[in-house]
Design an enzyme around this catalytic site. Sequence first.
Site, PDB file in Angstrom:
ATOM      1  N   ASP A  11       0.862  -1.173   0.000  1.00 28.01           N
ATOM      2  CA  ASP A  11       0.000   0.000   0.000  1.00 28.01           C
ATOM      3  C   ASP A  11       0.904   1.229   0.000  1.00 28.01           C
ATOM      4  OD1 ASP A  11      -2.259  -1.566   0.143  1.00 28.01           O
ATOM      5  OD2 ASP A  11      -2.414  -1.439   2.320  1.00 28.01           O
ATOM      6  N   ASP A 130     -13.500  -4.888  -1.477  1.00 27.91           N
ATOM      7  CA  ASP A 130     -13.373  -4.775  -0.030  1.00 27.91           C
ATOM      8  C   ASP A 130     -14.728  -5.156   0.545  1.00 27.91           C
ATOM      9  OD1 ASP A 130     -10.790  -3.819  -0.366  1.00 27.91           O
ATOM     10  OD2 ASP A 130     -11.427  -1.732  -0.397  1.00 27.91           O
TER      11      ASP A 130
END
Length: 255
Positions: A11, A130
């Site tokens: 990330d 997600d």
Amino acid sequence: MLTKRIIPCLDVTAGRVVKGTSFTNLRDAGDPVEQAAFYYQEGADELVFLDIGATPEARDTMVEVVRKVSKQVFVPLCVGGGLRSISDMRRMLLAGADKVSINTAAVHKPELLKEGAAIFGRQCMVLAVDAKRIRGKDKAGWEVCTHGGRRPTGIDALEWIKQAVEMGAGEILLTSWDADGHQAGYDNELNRAVSEMVNVPVIASGGAGTLEHLYEALAVGKADAVLAASIFHYREYSIKQVKEYLAGRGIPIRS
């Protein structure tokens, strides 16, 4: 038998790798180019980069990161985060990415999956989901969250994934919102439900804390690949350790 893949996830925001818990409380985890080169040398099967800043300025930074990484790393690179158009995807692919991952943009404009698959090939189109578990008397399951996991949509995750695959998604990057960063194990009920439903590869993400967790995602969750961040970034386990353990448990792994 197809081998299972081990995928470190990076990330990236403001040019640095970070890691958090359920998408919050971010900690610095190093330089993305250095981390990518390290994982390549360790034997990673693939790398995933997610631009969690996702502003136009951050995307320029991410393009440069991908360009530098692609010159040092010779395994597939998947890049996502803030990609909202065909031109955004093209920029990342031209910089050296092999695949692009979209989440929020696909929810808002599902035809992007169809357009992207037609232009770049289905193998380039990764749908990132997600998924947040729904707990209630009347309904159980998972709903899709967008904007880096911050916005619940009310959209049923399984129905959305099925639709997206029909439209052109060639792979599913499936992250459990509830498990992400807690290192207490993957949501293998979710992983198995999706893996048994679709005929494209599923990458299990969110919750890796032990070698057993990785094994369970592949054996119980039936995922085609496992993605992890914290255990690799903070050197709790090496990719070599992971592969040796999984091979010892009978999981087909690339040496």
